[in-house]
Design a protein around this motif. Sequence first.
Motif, PDB file in Angstrom:
ATOM      1  N   TYR A   7     -14.411   3.767 -17.485  1.00 23.31           N
ATOM      2  CA  TYR A   7     -15.474   4.386 -18.278  1.00 23.31           C
ATOM      3  C   TYR A   7     -15.871   5.746 -17.700  1.00 23.31           C
ATOM      4  O   TYR A   7     -15.942   6.741 -18.422  1.00 23.31           O
ATOM      5  CB  TYR A   7     -16.677   3.447 -18.352  1.00 23.31           C
ATOM      6  CG  TYR A   7     -17.940   4.147 -18.794  1.00 23.31           C
ATOM      7  CD1 TYR A   7     -18.147   4.452 -20.137  1.00 23.31           C
ATOM      8  CD2 TYR A   7     -18.888   4.545 -17.876  1.00 23.31           C
ATOM      9  CE1 TYR A   7     -19.277   5.124 -20.545  1.00 23.31           C
ATOM     10  CE2 TYR A   7     -20.027   5.221 -18.272  1.00 23.31           C
ATOM     11  CZ  TYR A   7     -20.211   5.505 -19.602  1.00 23.31           C
ATOM     12  OH  TYR A   7     -21.330   6.186 -19.986  1.00 23.31           O
ATOM     13  N   VAL A   8     -16.116   5.786 -16.397  1.00 21.21           N
ATOM     14  CA  VAL A   8     -16.597   7.025 -15.788  1.00 21.21           C
ATOM     15  C   VAL A   8     -15.555   8.134 -15.904  1.00 21.21           C
ATOM     16  O   VAL A   8     -15.848   9.241 -16.357  1.00 21.21           O
ATOM     17  CB  VAL A   8     -16.962   6.798 -14.305  1.00 21.21           C
ATOM     18  CG1 VAL A   8     -17.177   8.130 -13.604  1.00 21.21           C
ATOM     19  CG2 VAL A   8     -18.222   5.965 -14.199  1.00 21.21           C
ATOM     20  N   GLU A   9     -14.320   7.821 -15.508  1.00 22.07           N
ATOM     21  CA  GLU A   9     -13.301   8.883 -15.498  1.00 22.07           C
ATOM     22  C   GLU A   9     -13.008   9.360 -16.914  1.00 22.07           C
ATOM     23  O   GLU A   9     -12.869  10.551 -17.162  1.00 22.07           O
ATOM     24  CB  GLU A   9     -12.014   8.383 -14.837  1.00 22.07           C
ATOM     25  CG  GLU A   9     -12.165   8.014 -13.363  1.00 22.07           C
ATOM     26  CD  GLU A   9     -12.482   9.211 -12.472  1.00 22.07           C
ATOM     27  OE1 GLU A   9     -12.495  10.350 -12.948  1.00 22.07           O
ATOM     28  OE2 GLU A   9     -12.733   8.986 -11.260  1.00 22.07           O
ATOM     29  N   MET A  10     -12.925   8.417 -17.849  1.00 20.29           N
ATOM     30  CA  MET A  10     -12.510   8.792 -19.184  1.00 20.29           C
ATOM     31  C   MET A  10     -13.644   9.446 -19.966  1.00 20.29           C
ATOM     32  O   MET A  10     -13.496  10.540 -20.489  1.00 20.29           O
ATOM     33  CB  MET A  10     -12.011   7.564 -19.906  1.00 20.29           C
ATOM     34  CG  MET A  10     -10.978   7.889 -20.951  1.00 20.29           C
ATOM     35  SD  MET A  10     -10.352   6.387 -21.620  1.00 20.29           S
ATOM     36  CE  MET A  10      -8.681   6.414 -21.178  1.00 20.29           C
ATOM     37  N   PHE A  11     -14.776   8.792 -20.031  1.00 24.41           N
ATOM     38  CA  PHE A  11     -15.825   9.272 -20.932  1.00 24.41           C
ATOM     39  C   PHE A  11     -16.813  10.200 -20.253  1.00 24.41           C
ATOM     40  O   PHE A  11     -17.241  11.182 -20.841  1.00 24.41           O
ATOM     41  CB  PHE A  11     -16.541   8.099 -21.579  1.00 24.41           C
ATOM     42  CG  PHE A  11     -15.644   7.332 -22.501  1.00 24.41           C
ATOM     43  CD1 PHE A  11     -15.351   7.824 -23.757  1.00 24.41           C
ATOM     44  CD2 PHE A  11     -15.073   6.155 -22.096  1.00 24.41           C
ATOM     45  CE1 PHE A  11     -14.501   7.151 -24.596  1.00 24.41           C
ATOM     46  CE2 PHE A  11     -14.219   5.461 -22.931  1.00 24.41           C
ATOM     47  CZ  PHE A  11     -13.936   5.966 -24.189  1.00 24.41           C
ATOM     48  N   ALA A  12     -17.206   9.901 -19.021  1.00 24.51           N
ATOM     49  CA  ALA A  12     -18.172  10.773 -18.368  1.00 24.51           C
ATOM     50  C   ALA A  12     -17.473  12.005 -17.795  1.00 24.51           C
ATOM     51  O   ALA A  12     -17.927  13.125 -17.973  1.00 24.51           O
ATOM     52  CB  ALA A  12     -18.922  10.010 -17.281  1.00 24.51           C
ATOM     53  N   ASN A  13     -16.349  11.805 -17.105  1.00 29.13           N
ATOM     54  CA  ASN A  13     -15.672  12.935 -16.481  1.00 29.13           C
ATOM     55  C   ASN A  13     -14.654  13.601 -17.398  1.00 29.13           C
ATOM     56  O   ASN A  13     -14.105  14.639 -17.055  1.00 29.13           O
ATOM     57  CB  ASN A  13     -14.978  12.490 -15.191  1.00 29.13           C
ATOM     58  CG  ASN A  13     -15.974  12.019 -14.152  1.00 29.13           C
ATOM     59  OD1 ASN A  13     -17.181  12.145 -14.345  1.00 29.13           O
ATOM     60  ND2 ASN A  13     -15.491  11.467 -13.066  1.00 29.13           N
ATOM     61  N   GLY A  14     -14.367  12.971 -18.533  1.00 33.30           N
ATOM     62  CA  GLY A  14     -13.474  13.578 -19.509  1.00 33.30           C
ATOM     63  C   GLY A  14     -12.021  13.654 -19.066  1.00 33.30           C
ATOM     64  O   GLY A  14     -11.249  14.447 -19.589  1.00 33.30           O
ATOM     65  N   LYS A  15     -11.633  12.829 -18.072  1.00 38.36           N
ATOM     66  CA  LYS A  15     -10.239  12.860 -17.610  1.00 38.36           C
ATOM     67  C   LYS A  15      -9.469  11.731 -18.289  1.00 38.36           C
ATOM     68  O   LYS A  15      -9.362  10.616 -17.757  1.00 38.36           O
ATOM     69  CB  LYS A  15     -10.196  12.698 -16.099  1.00 38.36           C
ATOM     70  CG  LYS A  15     -10.866  13.835 -15.364  1.00 38.36           C
ATOM     71  CD  LYS A  15     -10.814  13.593 -13.875  1.00 38.36           C
ATOM     72  CE  LYS A  15     -11.156  14.848 -13.106  1.00 38.36           C
ATOM     73  NZ  LYS A  15     -11.088  14.623 -11.661  1.00 38.36           N
ATOM     74  N   TYR A  59     -22.965  -1.497 -15.026  1.00 41.63           N
ATOM     75  CA  TYR A  59     -23.542  -0.335 -15.701  1.00 41.63           C
ATOM     76  C   TYR A  59     -25.065  -0.402 -15.697  1.00 41.63           C
ATOM     77  O   TYR A  59     -25.739   0.578 -15.380  1.00 41.63           O
ATOM     78  CB  TYR A  59     -23.013  -0.269 -17.137  1.00 41.63           C
ATOM     79  CG  TYR A  59     -23.424   0.978 -17.893  1.00 41.63           C
ATOM     80  CD1 TYR A  59     -22.586   2.067 -17.970  1.00 41.63           C
ATOM     81  CD2 TYR A  59     -24.669   1.059 -18.522  1.00 41.63           C
ATOM     82  CE1 TYR A  59     -22.952   3.206 -18.645  1.00 41.63           C
ATOM     83  CE2 TYR A  59     -25.050   2.193 -19.194  1.00 41.63           C
ATOM     84  CZ  TYR A  59     -24.181   3.267 -19.258  1.00 41.63           C
ATOM     85  OH  TYR A  59     -24.561   4.397 -19.927  1.00 41.63           O
ATOM     86  N   ARG A 102      -2.646   9.939  -6.866  1.00 38.96           N
ATOM     87  CA  ARG A 102      -4.003  10.229  -6.399  1.00 38.96           C
ATOM     88  C   ARG A 102      -4.848   8.957  -6.346  1.00 38.96           C
ATOM     89  O   ARG A 102      -5.605   8.744  -5.404  1.00 38.96           O
ATOM     90  CB  ARG A 102      -4.666  11.275  -7.303  1.00 38.96           C
ATOM     91  CG  ARG A 102      -6.091  11.587  -6.864  1.00 38.96           C
ATOM     92  CD  ARG A 102      -6.638  12.860  -7.456  1.00 38.96           C
ATOM     93  NE  ARG A 102      -8.081  12.924  -7.297  1.00 38.96           N
ATOM     94  CZ  ARG A 102      -8.704  13.221  -6.157  1.00 38.96           C
ATOM     95  NH1 ARG A 102      -8.007  13.474  -5.080  1.00 38.96           N
ATOM     96  NH2 ARG A 102     -10.019  13.265  -6.091  1.00 38.96           N
ATOM     97  N   ASN A 140      -7.364  16.807 -22.268  1.00 41.16           N
ATOM     98  CA  ASN A 140      -8.760  16.561 -22.602  1.00 41.16           C
ATOM     99  C   ASN A 140      -8.832  15.662 -23.820  1.00 41.16           C
ATOM    100  O   ASN A 140      -7.804  15.226 -24.356  1.00 41.16           O
ATOM    101  CB  ASN A 140      -9.491  17.879 -22.840  1.00 41.16           C
ATOM    102  CG  ASN A 140      -8.826  18.711 -23.917  1.00 41.16           C
ATOM    103  OD1 ASN A 140      -8.560  18.199 -25.005  1.00 41.16           O
ATOM    104  ND2 ASN A 140      -8.531  19.958 -23.625  1.00 41.16           N
ATOM    105  N   PHE A 141     -10.051  15.403 -24.278  1.00 39.65           N
ATOM    106  CA  PHE A 141     -10.229  14.426 -25.360  1.00 39.65           C
ATOM    107  C   PHE A 141      -9.683  14.912 -26.700  1.00 39.65           C
ATOM    108  O   PHE A 141      -9.408  14.119 -27.572  1.00 39.65           O
ATOM    109  CB  PHE A 141     -11.702  14.051 -25.494  1.00 39.65           C
ATOM    110  CG  PHE A 141     -12.592  15.242 -25.351  1.00 39.65           C
ATOM    111  CD1 PHE A 141     -12.989  15.970 -26.450  1.00 39.65           C
ATOM    112  CD2 PHE A 141     -13.006  15.643 -24.093  1.00 39.65           C
ATOM    113  CE1 PHE A 141     -13.775  17.084 -26.310  1.00 39.65           C
ATOM    114  CE2 PHE A 141     -13.802  16.776 -23.944  1.00 39.65           C
ATOM    115  CZ  PHE A 141     -14.187  17.500 -25.065  1.00 39.65           C
ATOM    116  N   LEU A 142      -9.547  16.230 -26.868  1.00 37.17           N
ATOM    117  CA  LEU A 142      -8.956  16.713 -28.119  1.00 37.17           C
ATOM    118  C   LEU A 142      -7.437  16.659 -28.065  1.00 37.17           C
ATOM    119  O   LEU A 142      -6.775  16.309 -29.028  1.00 37.17           O
ATOM    120  CB  LEU A 142      -9.398  18.157 -28.402  1.00 37.17           C
ATOM    121  CG  LEU A 142     -10.800  18.323 -28.947  1.00 37.17           C
ATOM    122  CD1 LEU A 142     -11.074  19.780 -29.259  1.00 37.17           C
ATOM    123  CD2 LEU A 142     -11.024  17.475 -30.183  1.00 37.17           C
TER     124      LEU A 142
END
Lengths: 423, 299
Positions: free
Chosen positions: B261-269, B242, B56, B40-42
């Motif tokens: 952007y979506v996977e990293m920041f919105a989905n947190g992956k 966007y 995947r 996760n981001f932490l």
Amino acid sequence: MKIKFMQSLLKFVIISVTTLIVSITSAFAAGVSILAVWGGDEEAGFRQLLDGFTAETGIAYTYEGDRDVQEVVKTRLAGGNPPDVAIIPRPGEIAALAKAGALVPLSTLLDEDYINANYGKAMVDLGMHFGEFYALPVKASSKSTFWYKPQSFKDLGVETPDTWDELMVIADKYLAAGKTPFAMGGRDGWTLTDWFENIYVRVAGPEKYHQLFVTHELEWTDASVVEAMGYFRQIVDPDTKIMGGAEGAISTGFIEGMDAMLQDKAEMYYEGGFMGGIAKQNFPNLTCGKDYSWFTFPSINPEYGKAIMGGGDFAVAFSDTPDARAFWKYLAGEKGNTAWASAPKGAIISVNKNVPLDVYSPCIALEAADLAGADILVFDGSDMATPAVGGDAMFVGLQDFVADPDSVNDVLEFIEDAADNSY
Amino acid sequence: MRSKFNWEAWVFILPTCLLLLAFLVWPTMQTIYYSFFKGNFLDPTVEFFGLGHYDRLLTGDRQFLRINKWPPSGALINTIVWIIFLPTLTVIFGLVIAVLADGKKYETFIKSIIFVPMAISATAASVIFRFVYNNDPETGALNALLVFLLPEFEPVSWLGRKTMANFAVIFAAVWIWTGLAMTILSAAYKALPQEIIEAAIIDGATQWQRFWRLVLPMLSIPITFLVVVMIINALKMIDLVYVMTMGGPRGGTRVIGFSIYVEMFANGKIGYGSAIGAILLILVLPIILYQLRQTKKQL
């Protein structure tokens, strides 16, 4: 020459020292920093509470409004510089933050008695994650509000519908009269998830709703989901019932959908109670309750009646300082919430039970009553689901479904696959 | 003497080296490293995942690549479409305008108008094109024009049809960047050695032959430069997508940059987004190496 040099040196020193002092004071002494999603009127409303806090306690605050609050919080956490308080709309996101150990439990900042004196149990429950109270609900809205135009209903000779079947009868009457029954704002995928959630909780009840969205004990290919999609299909298939057809529905934004209804391009529009504020802003000469109004999303399975799907925003804590403690006390208290709920611009529906109902305008008082009187109250499911499902796969999947209702099984498998990889 | 370590030179380039290390090399390495982990981001490195994300992405994520159903779709395919059409169209339009407008009475005026979109922010351009593509002819300029020209025409939802939306966004990008292509090609065209062209005229070459056999080959360097720049623009595309479509409808305009952007920041992956970043790096690298070689040749 020399004097000039000394002058500029002096200037330089003064500027550096002031900058230093300002940055030191802002880093250590400047009270409380708050990050929220709101700008414009919504921010103005919130500032009624914030200004009241500073007036009462003398503690300064800094407010930062950012539409991408979740992304900003994550970035600032990673950089070791989170705000003291953030206001976040998605419980799923809050659960992830709590799980990562980023949040301060509110039980350390606020007395339990104080919380119970100001909030009902259902509201406190909404803020519980992993058995700990992490998130204070600060505003609520109903997302079970179906917008329509009273005059248009009168002209058609119909009353507001109580059941799904009555709604479909009205839709058919509009079609027969050569009008478009529904507008949809499906470019913003979350409007489609809101449709689905209202239908799903009415078909399958709150327990399965929780299992589908929050715990993912229930798979997306479950028979109850298929049944709910069958009802949804009655709206979008054939697509003559929606403005612009299927392609129009998924290229229309959520504000444009409401605008379209008020410009008589469509007769009904489903989206949450907050659309009232947007309509007021975009069509100041129309009045809520007269030119446009809403009925509660009609019931499907009588067992679950008109369950209310509520949306809301939650405040979470990233720090425990004396200033922050004072702020939390004020944020959760009656005085600040009453000021916020009766703000001239950007007033909210407060979930603080001590805020008197007479602060609301008639259209909003109705919504507050719907929220307070609900037998079944569920939170926005896609906001509780893990973001990869509730903020991504469901958006794309439901757009696929609107465009091609025959692909429903494919869509559900796709969402299930995303859920399988994310919970 | 020559082999002596040159302290002064190193002192001068050291700050640049440090900055590049801190802001370019380190983040790149970190991204590649994270792409092998789940987290996760932490803490981006909770669990080692090997090549799982890549597996995947390339075989199981239909939003990134779907080839088992015709037509192939997904962010990778959409980006490839961008790479093909953006450079081609901007260069063709830019070249045609540069050559046709050259020496004409209103050249400056025409060129200014074509160049104006370059001065508009991508966000503003996106909002403008959202109106242009609106499916209601009352708002949508494109549908209004088509209805006016062809009375039989049924208004099309340009941004609502999955197969069309990507091209609609690409065209907005072409509108923005044609000005740049035109300016560069026009300058190069004016700098062409006149003697050679005059010699060709004396030898009896037609205008058409002169264009294909002389002008075009002599413009190959600026054209290559533009193609490289446009390919890089296409690869890193996110802003227009966007604002105009949010990757929709039905994922039809999702491109690699938007997926990151979506996977990293919105989905947190973090790991998954990093893996997409690494794939983007692999795609960009050969183009950058090619351009570096070209630049070296010219020096």
